[in-house]
Design a protein around this motif. Structure first.
Motif, PDB file in Angstrom:
ATOM      1  N   MET A  70      20.565  10.243  37.336  1.00 33.61           N
ATOM      2  CA  MET A  70      21.886  10.503  36.769  1.00 33.61           C
ATOM      3  C   MET A  70      22.964   9.680  37.429  1.00 33.61           C
ATOM      4  N   LEU A  71      22.770   9.342  38.698  1.00 35.49           N
ATOM      5  CA  LEU A  71      23.833   8.639  39.389  1.00 35.49           C
ATOM      6  C   LEU A  71      23.735   7.138  39.245  1.00 35.49           C
ATOM      7  N   THR A  72      22.586   6.667  38.760  1.00 34.74           N
ATOM      8  CA  THR A  72      22.476   5.237  38.508  1.00 34.74           C
ATOM      9  C   THR A  72      22.236   5.061  37.024  1.00 34.74           C
ATOM     10  N   ARG A  73      22.433   3.859  36.551  1.00 36.19           N
ATOM     11  CA  ARG A  73      22.120   3.648  35.139  1.00 36.19           C
ATOM     12  C   ARG A  73      21.020   2.603  35.066  1.00 36.19           C
ATOM     13  N   PRO A  74      19.788   3.073  34.905  1.00 40.38           N
ATOM     14  CA  PRO A  74      18.688   2.092  34.879  1.00 40.38           C
ATOM     15  C   PRO A  74      18.793   1.207  33.644  1.00 40.38           C
ATOM     16  N   GLU A  75      18.387   0.003  33.844  1.00 39.71           N
ATOM     17  CA  GLU A  75      18.439  -0.942  32.719  1.00 39.71           C
ATOM     18  C   GLU A  75      17.494  -0.493  31.620  1.00 39.71           C
ATOM     19  N   PRO A  76      17.994  -0.404  30.412  1.00 37.09           N
ATOM     20  CA  PRO A  76      17.089   0.014  29.323  1.00 37.09           C
ATOM     21  C   PRO A  76      16.139  -1.126  28.967  1.00 37.09           C
ATOM     22  N   GLU A  77      15.121  -1.278  29.813  1.00 35.74           N
ATOM     23  CA  GLU A  77      14.208  -2.388  29.553  1.00 35.74           C
ATOM     24  C   GLU A  77      13.239  -1.990  28.453  1.00 35.74           C
ATOM     25  N   GLU A  78      12.645  -2.968  27.896  1.00 37.16           N
ATOM     26  CA  GLU A  78      11.730  -2.753  26.780  1.00 37.16           C
ATOM     27  C   GLU A  78      10.506  -2.006  27.278  1.00 37.16           C
ATOM     28  N   ARG A  79      10.270  -0.847  26.656  1.00 35.44           N
ATOM     29  CA  ARG A  79       9.113  -0.053  27.062  1.00 35.44           C
ATOM     30  C   ARG A  79       7.880  -0.625  26.402  1.00 35.44           C
ATOM     31  N   LYS A  80       6.839  -0.842  27.191  1.00 34.34           N
ATOM     32  CA  LYS A  80       5.627  -1.405  26.610  1.00 34.34           C
ATOM     33  C   LYS A  80       4.648  -0.278  26.377  1.00 34.34           C
ATOM     34  N   LEU A  81       4.587   0.154  25.101  1.00 33.61           N
ATOM     35  CA  LEU A  81       3.746   1.300  24.780  1.00 33.61           C
ATOM     36  C   LEU A  81       2.290   1.033  25.078  1.00 33.61           C
ATOM     37  N   GLY A  82       1.917  -0.229  24.917  1.00 31.23           N
ATOM     38  CA  GLY A  82       0.521  -0.560  25.160  1.00 31.23           C
ATOM     39  C   GLY A  82       0.100  -0.223  26.570  1.00 31.23           C
ATOM     40  N   ARG A  83       1.026  -0.510  27.516  1.00 29.69           N
ATOM     41  CA  ARG A  83       0.681  -0.222  28.908  1.00 29.69           C
ATOM     42  C   ARG A  83       0.506   1.269  29.136  1.00 29.69           C
ATOM     43  N   ILE A  84       1.401   2.065  28.478  1.00 27.75           N
ATOM     44  CA  ILE A  84       1.296   3.518  28.683  1.00 27.75           C
ATOM     45  C   ILE A  84      -0.029   4.025  28.159  1.00 27.75           C
ATOM     46  N   TRP A  85      -0.401   3.582  26.958  1.00 25.96           N
ATOM     47  CA  TRP A  85      -1.684   4.035  26.416  1.00 25.96           C
ATOM     48  C   TRP A  85      -2.847   3.567  27.280  1.00 25.96           C
ATOM     49  N   GLY A  86      -2.699   2.370  27.798  1.00 30.36           N
ATOM     50  CA  GLY A  86      -3.758   1.853  28.651  1.00 30.36           C
ATOM     51  C   GLY A  86      -3.911   2.701  29.907  1.00 30.36           C
ATOM     52  N   GLY A  87      -2.753   3.077  30.500  1.00 28.04           N
ATOM     53  CA  GLY A  87      -2.793   3.907  31.686  1.00 28.04           C
ATOM     54  C   GLY A  87      -3.435   5.246  31.418  1.00 28.04           C
ATOM     55  N   ILE A  88      -3.024   5.845  30.284  1.00 29.82           N
ATOM     56  CA  ILE A  88      -3.603   7.149  29.940  1.00 29.82           C
ATOM     57  C   ILE A  88      -5.112   7.024  29.776  1.00 29.82           C
ATOM     58  N   GLY A  89      -5.535   5.949  29.114  1.00 29.14           N
ATOM     59  CA  GLY A  89      -6.964   5.774  28.885  1.00 29.14           C
ATOM     60  C   GLY A  89      -7.741   5.656  30.182  1.00 29.14           C
ATOM     61  N   ILE A  90      -7.231   4.810  31.089  1.00 30.33           N
ATOM     62  CA  ILE A  90      -7.956   4.590  32.345  1.00 30.33           C
ATOM     63  C   ILE A  90      -8.033   5.876  33.160  1.00 30.33           C
ATOM     64  N   LEU A  91      -6.864   6.558  33.283  1.00 30.65           N
ATOM     65  CA  LEU A  91      -6.854   7.792  34.084  1.00 30.65           C
ATOM     66  C   LEU A  91      -7.724   8.863  33.459  1.00 30.65           C
ATOM     67  N   GLY A  92      -7.661   8.958  32.123  1.00 34.94           N
ATOM     68  CA  GLY A  92      -8.476   9.976  31.457  1.00 34.94           C
ATOM     69  C   GLY A  92      -9.957   9.721  31.676  1.00 34.94           C
ATOM     70  N   ALA A  93     -10.360   8.457  31.517  1.00 38.16           N
ATOM     71  CA  ALA A  93     -11.768   8.132  31.723  1.00 38.16           C
ATOM     72  C   ALA A  93     -12.192   8.400  33.154  1.00 38.16           C
ATOM     73  N   GLY A  94     -11.318   8.042  34.102  1.00 37.57           N
ATOM     74  CA  GLY A  94     -11.643   8.276  35.503  1.00 37.57           C
ATOM     75  C   GLY A  94     -11.810   9.756  35.804  1.00 37.57           C
ATOM     76  N   THR A  95     -10.904  10.592  35.215  1.00 37.66           N
ATOM     77  CA  THR A  95     -10.998  12.027  35.468  1.00 37.66           C
ATOM     78  C   THR A  95     -12.288  12.606  34.920  1.00 37.66           C
ATOM     79  N   LEU A  96     -12.634  12.173  33.705  1.00 37.56           N
ATOM     80  CA  LEU A  96     -13.857  12.711  33.107  1.00 37.56           C
ATOM     81  C   LEU A  96     -15.083  12.322  33.944  1.00 37.56           C
ATOM     82  N   LEU A  97     -15.077  11.086  34.443  1.00 35.38           N
ATOM     83  CA  LEU A  97     -16.187  10.624  35.280  1.00 35.38           C
ATOM     84  C   LEU A  97     -16.279  11.468  36.549  1.00 35.38           C
ATOM     85  N   PHE A  98     -15.129  11.696  37.153  1.00 34.67           N
ATOM     86  CA  PHE A  98     -15.067  12.464  38.389  1.00 34.67           C
ATOM     87  C   PHE A  98     -15.587  13.880  38.182  1.00 34.67           C
TER      88      PHE A  98
END
Lengths: 170, 207, 361
Positions: free
Chosen positions: A74-102
């Motif tokens: 709230m006290l800073t104003r982060p730059e509204p940079e372009e969100r890369k949805l692909g990266r988010i989905w990729g992260g979810i995929g990797i973490l999800g697969a890792g959790t299931l393996l574990f």
């Protein structure tokens, strides 16, 4: 039946708010959605019989760390940079697969408790207290962690100290 | 570097750590004693429309008129700096038939200048405070307690009329008897009358 | 203990446990909301009367006849009938969600408060810790309100409030360690039951640890005043009188949520103080009625009266002490109350160890 209902409730809360937090456009809304995630995780802790841990999770994470995250946002104003949805989905995929393996690998270990195995959970405060302060148990690690936190506190206070000009000192 | 160790305020009110704790506890406790005492003492509030404040004897409130003393001299109306007083009456000989005596409280400033010139000391400012009104016309107060003539006044007027009529009749009767007297008696009487009427005029002019 | 147990004794066996839990939760929710609303309405009236009499004036006198007892009900009706104004630029989801989070978490903490033996919605083993944890969530609601108002001054007020509340959670938690050490349990109802000796006067504050109980109670009370943004620490509130506060842009029911949350939090802190230090529902002579039907209502009444007395003390302090500036608030919290709390914890643990080694208790 009750455990299943509550598990699905808290699991949906956690995952749903986490997804909301990841995919929402507004950063501050994402931070507030994180509160739902943290409370959901605390609920999951409760279902596993870790009552002290659940309360500590709420007190420390939702009542402390989340507030600091919000302060920072709230006290800073982060730059509204372009969100890369692909990266988010990729992260979810990797973490999800890792959790299931574990889970699949360690599912049959004795320390892997499942909610349906708990008969009636006992209060854990006494156990945790004794474990943390026993000389042959976690005492050294506990004190060492406390000293590290103290060092971090002092360093933060020193970095954020008020600096005086030469005129004020005279 | 000593700057870092100083307390924020430098006026001496921040002393040592224990001194601060002691003074904080002590001041809070004594303050709470004062408020507790106030809590159980009688409040000074006056519940306004039901209770009215008690004022001094010399308070300059709403006017009241002692109607029987008033001689309709208009001194108070002339003395008023804002022309709030308005009076109207009809004289019947010595008696007054009152029509109206109003004070306009839209203008009156309660300065009491109308009270002093009154020769009969009949207008006063009392202890009534309020001018509550729901309409502007309610702010023009009528100070009379009765208008018109009372029974006693009517009786006195009738008596005065009767006396006058009797006097007139007596005078007329006297004149009628004097007419029958010889004319010489008339001349010295006339000249004496003329001299008598002239002298009072001269005396008045000298005076 | 608790509603679910009561319901399971009452209803037939065929109803599954989770349905009983849900039903119990629903009933508890309804009772808590009703109780807290009545307490809030009464507290508003009490505050105005106490403030008036301390200031040598009368307070509400007309509405409802005797000393204006219906004044706060009339105020509540007025707030409900007001127009719901939401700014065009305000962050709508956050703006609307904030009062709900604030009031919801304040009410959720009432689950662990014991009104009488067995009359507690859920006898949580970690009662004290649970209450402190859940009531720390109200800060997030306040930040939401401050940010959602799209108003710089609201944000300032919310930030200061968050900083103040987060800072004073430390002395609050530390001061609660003393009764926990004495009773040996976090549970509020167990603490109240353990204060039942001496004909009803074996309260913590009169016990053999009284010289620890009294400073820890003062510490707890001060930290509770700061936590509920009351009395000398009401900068977040007072900013709403001076410039703006986090609830400036709220009107009508939304504002009444914040208002009710304040009085609910005051009552909650007073209830904790009563249960831990002042004997909960114990009163000299009340133990004689144990087992009769009259015991439970009287115990509830005793508990509520004691908590309302502490609420009255909070109001008394409010009209005694002037408001403290935000930097003084922070200095007080970190430089004075936290060291005192830590020192008291040290002393109390040493004392408990001495008692344990001497008497085996």
């Amino acid at each position: 039946m009750g455990e299943i209902l509550s598990f699905w409730f808290f699991a949906t809360l956690s995952v749903g708010c986490a997804l909301l937090s990841l995919f929402h456009k507004n950063v501050v809304h994402s931070a507030f959605a994180l509160m739902g995630t943290l409370v959901g995780v605390a609920g999951l802790f409760l279902l596993l019989g870790a009552d002290f841990l659940a309360m500590t999770q709420i007190l420390v994470y939702a009542g402390g760390i989340l507030i600091l995250i919000l302060f920072g946002l709230m006290l800073t104003r982060p730059e509204p940079e372009e969100r890369k949805l692909g990266r988010i989905w990729g992260g979810i995929g990797i973490l999800g697969a890792g959790t299931l393996l574990f889970v699949e690998r360690v599912g049959d270990k004795p320390w892997f408790v499942q909610a349906k195995d708990l008969a009636s959970p006992e209060p854990t405060v006494r156990e945790i207290g004794l474990e943390l302060l026993r000389r042959d148990s976690w005492l050294f690690a506990f004190e060492f962690a406390s000293i590290i936190l103290l060092a971090a506190l002092v360093a933060a206070a020193f970095i954020a100290r008020r600096r005086f000009n030469r005129e004020e000192i005279e | 570097m000593n700057q870092l160790l100083q307390e924020p305020t430098q006026d001496g009110s921040q002393r040592t750590w224990f001194g601060n704790v002691y003074s904080a506890i002590r001041s809070t406790a004594s303050g709470m004693g004062v408020t507790l005492r106030h809590l159980f003492s009688k409040p000074v509030t006056l519940q306004y429309p039901e209770e009215r404040p008690i004022v001094d004897d010399r308070y300059r409130g709403v006017h009241y008129l002692e109607q029987d003393l008033c001689i309709y001299c208009d001194a108070c109306a002339k003395a008023c700096p804002i022309d709030c007083i308005d009076m109207e009456a009809v004289r019947h000989g010595k008696e007054l038939e009152w029509k109206t005596f109003t004070v306009d409280y839209q203008k009156c400033m309660h300065c009491e200048l109308c009270v002093y010139p009154c020769p009969k000391d009949c207008i006063h400012l009392g202890q009534e405070i309020t001018h509550l009104a729901e309409d502007r016309s309610d702010l023009v107060h009528e100070l009379l307690s009765y208008t018109g003539l009372t029974e006693e006044q009517k009786v006195r007027i009738a008596e005065a009329e009767a006396k006058k009529a009797a006097k007139k009749a007596a005078l007329a009767a006297k004149k009628a008897t004097e007419v029958k007297e010889p004319t010489e008696a008339e001349d010295p009487a006339e000249t004496q009358d003329a001299v008598e009427t002239e002298n009072p005029e001269e005396e008045q002019k000298d005076g | 203990m608790g509603i679910v147990q009561f319901l399971s004794d009452l209803l037939p066996e065929t109803i599954p446990y989770w349905a009983l839990v849900l039903l119990g939760a629903g009933i508890a929710f309804a009772i808590i909301i009703a109780f807290v609303s009545v307490v809030a309405i009464f507290s508003v009236w009490l505050e105005r009367k106490v403030a008036g009499h301390i200031q040598s004036r009368l307070g509400p006198m007309y509405v409802g006849g005797w000393h204006g007892w219906a004044q706060s009900i009339a105020d509540g009706i007025k707030l409900i009938l007001k127009e719901d104004v939401i700014l065009t630029d305000a962050d709508r989801p956050l703006f609307k969600l904030a009062p709900c989070i604030v009031l919801g978490t304040a009410l959720a903490a009432f689950v662990a408060v014991p009104f009488a033996p067995g009359v507690v919605p859920a006898d949580i083993n970690l009662g004290v810790f649970f209450i402190v944890a859940v009531s720390s969530l109200t800060t997030i609601g306040v930040l939401m309100a401050g940010w959602g108002s799209n108003n710089k001054w609201s944000l300032y007020g919310a930030m200061r409030e968050a900083a103040q509340v987060a800072s004073y959670e430390i002395p609050l938690g530390l001061s609660l360690m003393m009764p926990v050490m004495y009773f040996g349990s976090f549970s509020l109802s167990q603490a109240s039951e353990m204060q039942a000796g001496w004909g009803g006067l074996h309260w913590y504050i009169f016990s053999d640890s009284f010289w620890i109980a009294i400073p820890s109670f003062v510490l707890f009370f001060t930290a509770a005043l700061a936590e509920t943004k009351r009395a000398p620490f009401d900068l977040p509130e007072s900013e709403s009188e001076l410039v703006a506060g986090f609830h400036t842009e709220y009107s009508g029911i939304r504002f009444s949520f914040f208002f009710m949350e304040e009085y609910a939090a005051m009552y909650l802190m007073s209830a904790i103080g009563t249960a831990l230090w002042f004997g909960g529902w114990n009163f000299p002579g009340l133990y004689l009625l144990e087992g009769t039907a009259l015991f439970t209502p009287l115990a509830i009444a005793v508990f509520v009266v004691k908590s309302m007395f502490l609420v009255f003390v909070m109001m008394w302090v409010r009209w005694t002490v002037p408001r403290i500036r935000i930097d003084q608030v922070m200095a007080l919290g970190y430089k004075y109350l936290t060291p005192i709390g830590l020192f008291l914890v040290l002393v109390a643990s040493v004392w408990e160890y001495i008692k344990f080694s001497m008497m085996g208790v």
